[in-house]
Design an enzyme around this catalytic site. Structure first.
Site, PDB file in Angstrom:
ATOM      1  N   THR A   1      -3.528  -3.590   1.068  1.00 51.55           N
ATOM      2  CA  THR A   1      -4.178  -4.133   2.269  1.00 51.55           C
ATOM      3  C   THR A   1      -5.354  -3.263   2.692  1.00 51.55           C
ATOM      4  O   THR A   1      -6.490  -3.740   2.828  1.00 51.55           O
ATOM      5  CB  THR A   1      -3.153  -4.217   3.422  1.00 51.55           C
TER       6      THR A   1
ATOM      7  N   ALA B   1     -24.692   7.481   6.888  1.00 56.37           N
ATOM      8  CA  ALA B   1     -24.064   8.638   6.236  1.00 56.37           C
ATOM      9  C   ALA B   1     -25.081   9.540   5.563  1.00 56.37           C
ATOM     10  O   ALA B   1     -24.798  10.691   5.252  1.00 56.37           O
ATOM     11  CB  ALA B   1     -23.058   8.147   5.192  1.00 56.37           C
TER      12      ALA B   1
ATOM     13  N   ALA C   1      -6.063   4.115  -8.050  1.00 59.97           N
ATOM     14  CA  ALA C   1      -4.733   4.107  -8.660  1.00 59.97           C
ATOM     15  C   ALA C   1      -3.919   2.981  -8.041  1.00 59.97           C
ATOM     16  O   ALA C   1      -3.957   2.788  -6.824  1.00 59.97           O
ATOM     17  CB  ALA C   1      -4.043   5.447  -8.414  1.00 59.97           C
TER      18      ALA C   1
ATOM     19  N   GLU D   1      -8.005   9.663  10.638  1.00 60.13           N
ATOM     20  CA  GLU D   1      -8.298   8.770  11.776  1.00 60.13           C
ATOM     21  C   GLU D   1      -7.512   7.460  11.670  1.00 60.13           C
ATOM     22  O   GLU D   1      -7.026   6.932  12.677  1.00 60.13           O
ATOM     23  CB  GLU D   1      -9.804   8.468  11.829  1.00 60.13           C
TER      24      GLU D   1
ATOM     25  N   LYS E   1       3.311   8.202  14.654  1.00 58.26           N
ATOM     26  CA  LYS E   1       1.984   8.263  15.293  1.00 58.26           C
ATOM     27  C   LYS E   1       2.032   9.098  16.568  1.00 58.26           C
ATOM     28  O   LYS E   1       1.113   9.882  16.848  1.00 58.26           O
ATOM     29  CB  LYS E   1       1.499   6.844  15.601  1.00 58.26           C
TER      30      LYS E   1
HETATM   31  P1  NAP Z   1       0.014  -1.816   0.609  1.00 59.45           P
HETATM   32  O1  NAP Z   1      -0.685  -3.070   0.903  1.00 59.45           O
HETATM   33  O2  NAP Z   1       1.458  -1.877   0.261  1.00 59.45           O
HETATM   34  O3  NAP Z   1      -0.784  -1.092  -0.566  1.00 59.45           O
HETATM   35  C1  NAP Z   1      -0.301   0.037  -1.219  1.00 59.45           C
HETATM   36  C2  NAP Z   1      -1.130   0.269  -2.441  1.00 59.45           C
HETATM   37  O4  NAP Z   1      -0.704   1.466  -3.052  1.00 59.45           O
HETATM   38  C3  NAP Z   1      -0.991  -0.828  -3.503  1.00 59.45           C
HETATM   39  O5  NAP Z   1      -2.223  -1.064  -4.103  1.00 59.45           O
HETATM   40  C4  NAP Z   1      -0.014  -0.214  -4.502  1.00 59.45           C
HETATM   41  O6  NAP Z   1      -0.238  -0.703  -5.827  1.00 59.45           O
HETATM   42  C5  NAP Z   1      -0.390   1.243  -4.445  1.00 59.45           C
HETATM   43  N1  NAP Z   1       0.695   2.162  -4.781  1.00 59.45           N
HETATM   44  C6  NAP Z   1       1.847   2.361  -4.094  1.00 59.45           C
HETATM   45  N2  NAP Z   1       2.584   3.304  -4.705  1.00 59.45           N
HETATM   46  C7  NAP Z   1       1.875   3.713  -5.790  1.00 59.45           C
HETATM   47  C8  NAP Z   1       2.089   4.658  -6.810  1.00 59.45           C
HETATM   48  N3  NAP Z   1       3.206   5.391  -6.849  1.00 59.45           N
HETATM   49  N4  NAP Z   1       1.148   4.798  -7.751  1.00 59.45           N
HETATM   50  C9  NAP Z   1       0.007   4.066  -7.732  1.00 59.45           C
HETATM   51  N5  NAP Z   1      -0.260   3.162  -6.781  1.00 59.45           N
HETATM   52  C10 NAP Z   1       0.653   2.999  -5.823  1.00 59.45           C
HETATM   53  O7  NAP Z   1      -0.086  -0.789   1.824  1.00 59.45           O
HETATM   54  P2  NAP Z   1      -1.182  -0.763   2.981  1.00 59.45           P
HETATM   55  O8  NAP Z   1      -0.760  -1.702   4.052  1.00 59.45           O
HETATM   56  O9  NAP Z   1      -2.528  -0.874   2.406  1.00 59.45           O
HETATM   57  O10 NAP Z   1      -0.932   0.691   3.596  1.00 59.45           O
HETATM   58  C11 NAP Z   1      -1.396   1.839   2.936  1.00 59.45           C
HETATM   59  C12 NAP Z   1      -1.262   3.039   3.875  1.00 59.45           C
HETATM   60  O11 NAP Z   1      -2.027   2.806   5.040  1.00 59.45           O
HETATM   61  C13 NAP Z   1       0.165   3.312   4.370  1.00 59.45           C
HETATM   62  O12 NAP Z   1       0.331   4.692   4.545  1.00 59.45           O
HETATM   63  C14 NAP Z   1       0.194   2.628   5.730  1.00 59.45           C
HETATM   64  O13 NAP Z   1       1.124   3.204   6.610  1.00 59.45           O
HETATM   65  C15 NAP Z   1      -1.209   2.912   6.189  1.00 59.45           C
HETATM   66  N6  NAP Z   1      -1.733   1.990   7.189  1.00 59.45           N
HETATM   67  C16 NAP Z   1      -1.655   0.663   6.992  1.00 59.45           C
HETATM   68  C17 NAP Z   1      -2.195  -0.184   7.927  1.00 59.45           C
HETATM   69  C18 NAP Z   1      -2.138  -1.675   7.763  1.00 59.45           C
HETATM   70  O14 NAP Z   1      -2.535  -2.384   8.696  1.00 59.45           O
HETATM   71  N7  NAP Z   1      -1.678  -2.198   6.656  1.00 59.45           N
HETATM   72  C19 NAP Z   1      -2.802   0.333   9.066  1.00 59.45           C
HETATM   73  C20 NAP Z   1      -2.884   1.720   9.233  1.00 59.45           C
HETATM   74  C21 NAP Z   1      -2.345   2.542   8.278  1.00 59.45           C
HETATM   75  P3  NAP Z   1      -0.017  -2.244  -6.189  1.00 59.45           P
HETATM   76  O15 NAP Z   1      -1.144  -2.959  -5.539  1.00 59.45           O
HETATM   77  O16 NAP Z   1      -0.108  -2.304  -7.651  1.00 59.45           O
HETATM   78  O17 NAP Z   1       1.305  -2.629  -5.631  1.00 59.45           O
HETATM   79  N1  HSE Z   2       2.542  -1.083  10.371  1.00 58.32           N
HETATM   80  C1  HSE Z   2       1.606  -0.493  11.249  1.00 58.32           C
HETATM   81  C2  HSE Z   2       1.532  -1.280  12.530  1.00 58.32           C
HETATM   82  C3  HSE Z   2       0.253  -0.440  10.579  1.00 58.32           C
HETATM   83  O1  HSE Z   2       1.990  -2.425  12.541  1.00 58.32           O
HETATM   84  O2  HSE Z   2       1.032  -0.768  13.532  1.00 58.32           O
HETATM   85  C4  HSE Z   2      -0.782   0.319  11.360  1.00 58.32           C
HETATM   86  O3  HSE Z   2      -0.490   1.666  11.405  1.00 58.32           O
END
Ligand code: NAP
Ligand code: HSE
Length: 433
Positions: free
Chosen positions: A13, A33, A43, A128, A204
């Site tokens: 995401t 920038a 990865a 951030e 958080k």
């Molecule tokens: P996500 O959609 O589940 O994406 C995770 C990505 O990491 C996928 O591309 C996955 O690969 C890859 N991945 C996971 N484990 C791996 C490994 N061992 N080796 C290589 N690749 C790996 O997660 P996300 O929502 O983007 O969130 C990512 C981070 O941002 C998390 O720490 C989350 O807490 C944080 N975050 C998310 C949001 C949000 O709104 N989603 C907001 C703020 C912070 P595949 O694509 O092949 O599965």
């Molecule tokens: N899962 C988290 C939320 C993503 O819903 O707030 C943002 O950190």
């Protein structure tokens, strides 16, 4: 212009959001920038998955390949979790590469060691995006409020929980169905019990409290209750009493220390936090000098979070180079700088108040004049005045139109024989939609 090359660990995401934003706003970001920013490697777990916008990105299922890639200047950790992510971030730091992460669990649980390691290796870990998604809250606390003694931080810092409680309260939807929707929209953690159980908000809050109060990262000291026990009945009863139930995180200074808690909370319906709905987050900071200050915005989602990730990347790009942050807005060479518009082009809805003769057909004449200018009516009210007055007051709410159109329509209305005074006009704005 130089180039800053990013290696993304994770292209889900948030990683996808980074690609989208760079594709759409890359030129403006480069201008701010002082260097172009490009994702060169990423990865992922599944190399076979379709990855829109990633055609030019070298994909690997081996995290080390990306970190060790000599082409990668900055490692951006967007995969989540605390085991592989911690190893990866440590590896990047040992290689002297700056790290940007959105991983609150990683910072809350291992931040102390990671920041120390980064210092030892002369590099940095920026985060951030780890708190409150697209809201630049870490910057506000660390920089904007640095001259303050902070008393409390209270707010909604989990978008998924706020989305669930809002939908349950406003549409009567069932908990499981709304959670599934939050997952589909990319708001929820890989393990959504982190969201609904309050753990994500506790991660958080741990970070915010450490910044605000200078205390160690104290995740295990946060009292954490989830929203699973909140029923539709509770939401309805709270509403009946003039409250809303909100998923709050609270850090408050007391004489003896700092309260740290995350739990569903009844908030009076008139309070700002009671009116923050859906995936939106909001945080109110009370301090001794600038107080209260409030921060509001999307707490989760691809592009909102990518916005915070790229803010950290741009900070890195500017660091140690001649690139200066433009003193005012954008740099002079930005090609699509918009020009200030004359007021006639400003678009607003309008409240119109008119005194009209109480005669048949007058409302038709007024609405006809508005229609001639392409103005739709949102609402119309006619207020009879008590005798012997022979005029009535008409109130109209219009749809948004350019200023010149509203002015021309009002002039035409004022020229109608039945209209006795000038039209009283107040602009109507909806900035929270
Ligand atoms: P996500 O959609 O589940 O994406 C995770 C990505 O990491 C996928 O591309 C996955 O690969 C890859 N991945 C996971 N484990 C791996 C490994 N061992 N080796 C290589 N690749 C790996 O997660 P996300 O929502 O983007 O969130 C990512 C981070 O941002 C998390 O720490 C989350 O807490 C944080 N975050 C998310 C949001 C949000 O709104 N989603 C907001 C703020 C912070 P595949 O694509 O092949 O599965
Ligand atoms: N899962 C988290 C939320 C993503 O819903 O707030 C943002 O950190």
């Amino acid at each position: 212009m130089n180039e800053l090359k990013l290696g993304l660990l994770g292209l889900g995401t948030v990683g996808g959001g980074v690609l989208t934003l760079l594709e759409r706003n890359g030129e403006a970001i480069a201008s701010r920038a002082g260097t172009t920013i490009r994702v060169v490697a990423a990865a992922v777990r599944d190399a076979g998955k379709a990855r829109p916008g990633a055609d030019t990105v070298r994909l690997s299922t081996r995290i080390e390949t990306v970190i060790d890639d000599p082409d990668v200047d900055v490692v951006v950790e967007l995969m989540g979790g605390t085991d592989a992510a911690r190893d990866a971030v440590e590896r990047a730091i040992r290689a002297g590469k700056p790290v940007v992460t959105a991983n609150k669990a990683l910072i809350a649980l291992h931040g102390r060691e990671l920041f120390a390691l980064a210092k030892e290796h002369g590099t940095t870990v920026s985060y951030e995006a780890a708190v409150a998604g697209g809201i630049p809250l870490i910057k506000a606390l660390r920089e904007g409020l640095t001259a303050n003694r902070i008393h409390s931080i209270a707010g909604i810092i989990n978008g998924t929980c706020n989305y669930i409680l809002t939908e349950m309260s406003q549409t009567g939807a069932a908990f499981d169905a709304v959670l599934a929707e939050a997952q589909r929209l990319g708001y929820a953690e890989a393990d959504p019990t982190f969201d609904v159980g309050g753990i994500d908000a506790a991660h958080k809050l741990t970070i915010l409290a450490s910044i605000a109060f200078g205390i160690p990262l104290s995740f295990d000291q946060v009292k954490t209750d989830g929203i699973e026990s909140v029923t539709a009945e509770d939401l309805a009863y709270a509403r009946e009493l003039g409250y809303r139930i909100k998923p709050l995180a609270i850090a408050r200074r007391q004489e003896k220390g700092v309260e740290l808690r995350v739990h569903p909370t009844l908030v009076p319906e008139r309070d700002l936090l009671a009116n923050v709905n859906g995936v939106l987050n909001a945080v109110v900071v009370r301090a001794d000098a600038a107080s209260p200050t409030g921060y509001f915005g999307p707490g989760a989602g691809a592009e909102a979070t990518a916005s915070a990730v790229l803010a950290d990347v741009v900070d890195l790009a500017r660091r140690g180079t001649d690139a200066q942050m433009p003193a005012l807005g954008q740099s002079a060479d930005l090609v699509d700088s918009p020009r200030p518009l004359p007021i006639e082009e400003a678009v607003s809805a309008h409240y119109l108040r008119l005194r009209v003769a109480d005669t048949p057909g007058v409302l038709n004449a007024i609405s006809g004049a508005l229609a001639e200018h392409g103005i739709s009516i949102e609402a119309i009210v006619q207020k009879e005045l008590p005798p012997p007055v022979s005029t009535t007051t008409v109130i109209i709410l219009t749809q948004p139109v350019p200023e010149r159109v509203a002015a021309a329509a009002c002039a035409q209305i004022e020229a109608l024989p039945a209209v006795s005074d000038s039209v009283h006009r107040i602009r109507v704005e909806h900035f929270d939609e």
